[in-house]
Design a protein around this motif. Sequence first.
Motif, short mmCIF file in Angstrom:
data_model
loop_
_atom_site.label_atom_id
_atom_site.label_comp_id
_atom_site.label_asym_id
_atom_site.label_seq_id
_atom_site.Cartn_x
_atom_site.Cartn_y
_atom_site.Cartn_z
N LEU A 58 5.33 -0.90 -18.01
CA LEU A 58 5.45 -2.33 -17.72
C LEU A 58 6.67 -2.94 -18.39
N LEU A 59 7.10 -2.33 -19.50
CA LEU A 59 8.23 -2.87 -20.26
C LEU A 59 9.57 -2.39 -19.72
N THR A 60 9.55 -1.53 -18.68
CA THR A 60 10.79 -1.07 -18.08
C THR A 60 11.03 -1.83 -16.77
N VAL A 61 12.29 -1.88 -16.35
CA VAL A 61 12.62 -2.60 -15.11
C VAL A 61 11.90 -1.96 -13.92
N LYS A 62 11.93 -0.62 -13.88
CA LYS A 62 11.29 0.09 -12.77
C LYS A 62 9.79 -0.17 -12.74
N GLY A 63 9.14 -0.01 -13.91
CA GLY A 63 7.69 -0.20 -13.98
C GLY A 63 7.29 -1.62 -13.66
N PHE A 64 8.02 -2.59 -14.21
CA PHE A 64 7.68 -4.00 -13.96
C PHE A 64 7.83 -4.34 -12.48
N THR A 65 8.90 -3.81 -11.86
CA THR A 65 9.12 -4.06 -10.44
C THR A 65 7.97 -3.51 -9.62
N MET A 66 7.55 -2.29 -9.94
CA MET A 66 6.51 -1.65 -9.13
C MET A 66 5.13 -2.25 -9.38
N ILE A 67 4.82 -2.51 -10.66
CA ILE A 67 3.46 -2.94 -11.00
C ILE A 67 3.28 -4.44 -10.75
N ALA A 68 4.19 -5.26 -11.27
CA ALA A 68 4.01 -6.71 -11.20
C ALA A 68 4.63 -7.30 -9.93
N ALA A 69 5.91 -6.97 -9.66
CA ALA A 69 6.56 -7.56 -8.48
C ALA A 69 5.89 -7.06 -7.19
N GLY A 70 5.50 -5.78 -7.18
CA GLY A 70 4.81 -5.24 -6.01
C GLY A 70 3.51 -5.97 -5.74
N GLY A 71 2.76 -6.22 -6.82
CA GLY A 71 1.50 -6.95 -6.68
C GLY A 71 1.72 -8.36 -6.17
N PHE A 72 2.77 -9.01 -6.69
CA PHE A 72 3.08 -10.38 -6.26
C PHE A 72 3.34 -10.40 -4.75
N LEU A 73 4.13 -9.43 -4.26
CA LEU A 73 4.43 -9.37 -2.82
C LEU A 73 3.15 -9.17 -2.01
N VAL A 74 2.26 -8.32 -2.51
CA VAL A 74 0.99 -8.07 -1.81
C VAL A 74 0.20 -9.38 -1.68
N GLY A 75 0.06 -10.11 -2.79
CA GLY A 75 -0.73 -11.34 -2.78
C GLY A 75 -0.08 -12.44 -1.96
N PHE A 76 1.20 -12.66 -2.22
CA PHE A 76 1.93 -13.73 -1.52
C PHE A 76 1.98 -13.45 -0.02
N GLY A 77 2.34 -12.20 0.32
CA GLY A 77 2.48 -11.84 1.73
C GLY A 77 1.16 -11.93 2.48
N THR A 78 0.09 -11.45 1.85
CA THR A 78 -1.23 -11.49 2.49
C THR A 78 -1.64 -12.93 2.80
N ARG A 79 -1.42 -13.80 1.82
CA ARG A 79 -1.82 -15.20 1.97
C ARG A 79 -0.97 -15.88 3.05
N TYR A 80 0.34 -15.60 3.01
CA TYR A 80 1.28 -16.20 3.96
C TYR A 80 0.94 -15.71 5.38
N ALA A 81 0.61 -14.42 5.51
CA ALA A 81 0.33 -13.86 6.84
C ALA A 81 -1.07 -14.24 7.32
N GLY A 82 -1.91 -14.78 6.42
CA GLY A 82 -3.26 -15.17 6.81
C GLY A 82 -4.21 -14.00 6.95
N GLY A 83 -3.93 -12.90 6.25
CA GLY A 83 -4.84 -11.76 6.30
C GLY A 83 -4.14 -10.49 5.90
N CYS A 84 -4.93 -9.44 5.65
CA CYS A 84 -4.36 -8.18 5.18
C CYS A 84 -4.66 -7.08 6.18
N THR A 85 -4.69 -5.86 5.69
CA THR A 85 -4.97 -4.71 6.55
C THR A 85 -6.35 -4.83 7.21
N SER A 86 -7.34 -5.26 6.43
CA SER A 86 -8.68 -5.38 7.04
C SER A 86 -8.75 -6.58 7.98
N GLY A 87 -8.24 -7.73 7.51
CA GLY A 87 -8.36 -8.96 8.31
C GLY A 87 -7.56 -8.92 9.60
#
Lengths: 125, 168
Positions: A58-87
Motif C-alpha cells: 500500500l505504501l508503494t506507488v504500484k500497490g496504492f494504484t492497484m489496491i486503492a485507485a482500482g477500488g475507487f474506479l470500481v465503486g465510482f464506475g459502478t455507481r455512475y453506470a447504475g449497476g455492475c456485472t450482476s445488475g
Amino acid sequence: MEFIFVLGIFFGGLIAANFLANPNPIAINLKLAHELAGYGITDHSGLVPNQLFNWPALLTVKGFTMIAAGGFLVGFGTRYAGGCTSGHSIMGLSTLQWPSLIATCCFMAGGFIMANLILPFILSL
Amino acid sequence: MPMQTVTDNNTDYEVRSLDSICVNNSHLQTRWYHHIKYLVVGILFGIIFVKAEIISWYRIQEMFRLQSFHMYGVIGSAVVVGIISVWLIKKFNIKTIGGEEIEFHPRQFNKGQIYGGLLFGLGWAITGACPGPLYAQIGTGATVIIVTLFSAIAGTWVYGFIREKLPH
C-alpha cells in the motif's frame, strides 16, 4: 438487507477458503504466467496474487494504484453506470434491456484497455 | 431494517435506479430473523465465488486477454439461467417468499452507462473484482482488500457529490 447479503458473501468466502479450499495452486494460462513472471509475480497460491495485494505494498506507488485507485474506479464506475456485472451484465441482459448491453460492452472495453494497454505499465512501476 | 422505511417513501423509480438502489425492495415489515435468508443466500454466493474462481484475479486477467473461456462461460451461463428464471417468474406469476409480486422495471439509457461502464471496466481489470467479489476476497484472507472495498465505497460517495456536474 443488502448489508446482511454482503456479510454473507464475506462468510461464504471465509468458509470456502478454510474448509473447501482447492489444495493445488490455481492453474493459469501459460502465457499469462510467463507475462506475470516478468513482473515478479510467481506465487499463484491465492485467488488474489499476494505479491501484489498486501499491506506493505500500500505504501508503494504500484500497490496504492492497484489496491486503492482500482477500488475507487470500481465503486465510482459502478455507481455512475447504475449497476455492475450482476445488475447490468447478468440481470440486465437476462431481461433483454439494451442500456445494460451498452453498459456491459463498456465494462468489457474498459477491462480490455486496462489489462492490455495500461496494466503492463502499472505492473512495471 | 431502517432501510425499508427510508426507501418506502421514495417512489421515484427512475431516480432510484440511477442511484443503483433496489427499486423493488420488499415492503413487508418483518422480524429480524426473516433476514437470515439473505445471509444464507450470501454465504452460498460467496462459496460459489471461490469454488468457481470468479473472484480469482488471474481468471479476470485471462478474460481480458482472451486466454481462457472460463469467465465467458460463467457469465454466459448466468445470463441463460437468468433468462429462464425471469421467464418462469413471469409465466407462472411466481411471488416472493413473502408472497409479494415480483416486478421488473425497464432501464432508461443515460450516458453514465458508457462513461461509468468504461471506468468500472478499468477498475475491474486492476482489482480483478467487481463489487460483490470484494467481500469474498476479504473472506478468503486477502485482508488488504478491505482498503479496496473502502475505496470503492468512497468512489460511490464522490459520485454522489459530483453527479450534477457529470454528463448523463
